[in-house]
Design an enzyme around this catalytic site. Structure first.
Site, mmCIF file in Angstrom:
data_model
loop_
_atom_site.group_PDB
_atom_site.id
_atom_site.type_symbol
_atom_site.label_atom_id
_atom_site.label_comp_id
_atom_site.label_asym_id
_atom_site.label_seq_id
_atom_site.Cartn_x
_atom_site.Cartn_y
_atom_site.Cartn_z
ATOM 1 N N ILE A 69 0.846 -1.193 0.000
ATOM 2 C CA ILE A 69 0.000 0.000 0.000
ATOM 3 C C ILE A 69 0.880 1.241 0.000
ATOM 4 C CG2 ILE A 69 -1.680 1.333 1.341
ATOM 5 C CD1 ILE A 69 -3.001 -1.146 2.188
ATOM 6 N N GLY A 125 0.655 -5.420 0.814
ATOM 7 C CA GLY A 125 -0.578 -5.536 0.030
ATOM 8 C C GLY A 125 -0.421 -6.408 -1.196
ATOM 9 N N ASP A 128 -1.324 -9.761 -0.024
ATOM 10 C CA ASP A 128 -2.782 -9.848 0.054
ATOM 11 C C ASP A 128 -3.366 -10.220 -1.301
ATOM 12 O OD1 ASP A 128 -3.179 -9.016 2.814
ATOM 13 O OD2 ASP A 128 -2.627 -7.004 2.182
ATOM 14 N N GLU A 148 3.676 -5.795 7.060
ATOM 15 C CA GLU A 148 2.852 -4.925 7.901
ATOM 16 C C GLU A 148 3.353 -4.801 9.336
ATOM 17 O OE1 GLU A 148 0.131 -6.091 4.510
ATOM 18 O OE2 GLU A 148 1.704 -7.043 5.717
ATOM 19 N N ASP A 156 -4.401 -6.689 7.266
ATOM 20 C CA ASP A 156 -5.864 -6.792 7.384
ATOM 21 C C ASP A 156 -6.603 -6.914 6.058
ATOM 22 O OD1 ASP A 156 -5.497 -4.210 6.446
ATOM 23 O OD2 ASP A 156 -6.383 -3.208 8.191
#
Length: 275
Positions: A69, A125, A128, A148, A156
């Site tokens: 991110i 990310g 993810d 993270e 998350d």
């Protein structure tokens, strides 16, 4: 075809049913901006609904797949807490996190298989995203990090939920708590990727052949296989068997089945209608 700020969709070969979806912010190592989270589910939905698409290959423009991110996006989350009421601020933040999660889950909601083709960095990310993909390949010099924890946050957007089923609970815990860098060859060893390749050119060619092979199969069978595997992941064996029995009671007796049997007996390649 719709234009995006952070993505690009290409059909590299005319008449091919393999379409390429690129993360397209190479100057930022394809870090995920706010625009990405609105554009990504739209792009996947458009590919899902396009009858000419049977398989999606997801990769990054430039030298890296995804650096995670964008820090500006991360910073704006804390700045947008404009309520003095801690409960209301928390509720707003929860809704925002769910919105970001939905963008990644869009990969699983896409009926068409999504193949991740990974080079360079796949961080935060990026993990993810690839753990939500159906198949993953990488180059030997790719590297992965569940980063993270080093930013003082708990991942998350899906890594902690999907990674254990891919690499095992113990390996996922170790990777998530340390944030350490995982090489392409170790990613293959742990099962995070199906294969690791010596160069991007080797990977691109192998992924092309695999994607075209899947795209040539019955669209009903391919989408059904993805749907049943995803649903069975969260079910007992008995529940999964019941689900696939219900699925096939609706889908099994199709023109695709007739064509597959005819092609096999006639020793020719089957030709299936678009979905």
């Amino acid at each position: 075809m719709e234009k995006f700020k952070t993505l690009e969709i290409l059909q590299k070969t005319p008449n091919s049913r393999v379409f390429h979806l690129y993360l397209n912010r190479p100057s930022h190592r394809n870090a995920l901006s706010r625009d990405f989270f609105s554009e990504f589910p739209k792009a996947l939905a458009s590919l899902d609904q396009n009858p000419n698409v049977n398989v999606v290959v997801l990769s990054g423009v430039g030298n890296h797949f995804c650096a995670g991110i964008d820090l500006g996006t991360l910073g704006s989350i804390s700045e947008n807490s404009d309520s003095n009421d801690r409960g209301r601020a928390g509720e707003k933040l929860r809704r925002h996190i769910k919105y970001l999660q939905d963008a990644v889950t869009a990969i699983e909601l896409c009926r068409k298989p999504v193949i991740a083709s990974i080079q360079g960095a796949c961080i935060g990310g990026g993990i993810d995203i690839v753990t939500a993909c159906d198949i993953r390949y990488c180059t030997d010099d790719a590297f992965f990090s569940v980063k993270e924890v080093d930013l003082a946050i708990t991942a998350d957007l899906g890594t902690l939920q999907r990674l254990p089923a891919i690499v095992g609970y113990g390996n996922a815990m170790e990777l998530a708590l340390t944030g350490r860098r995982l090489s392409g060859s170790e990613a293959k060893q742990l099962g995070l990727v199906s294969r690791s390749f010596g160069s991007k050119e080797e990977m691109d060619e192998a992924v092309r052949l695999i994607a075209e092979d899947i795209a040539s199969k019955s669209p009903l069978a391919v989408t059904g296989t993805k749907a049943v595997l995803l649903r069975s992941r969260d079910m007992s064996v008995e529940q999964g068997l019941d689900y696939v029995a219900t699925w096939n009671s609706a889908m099994l007796l199709s023109d695709d089945l007739t064509e597959a049997i005819s092609a096999y007996t006639q020793k020719r390649k089957p030709v299936f209608a678009k979905l």
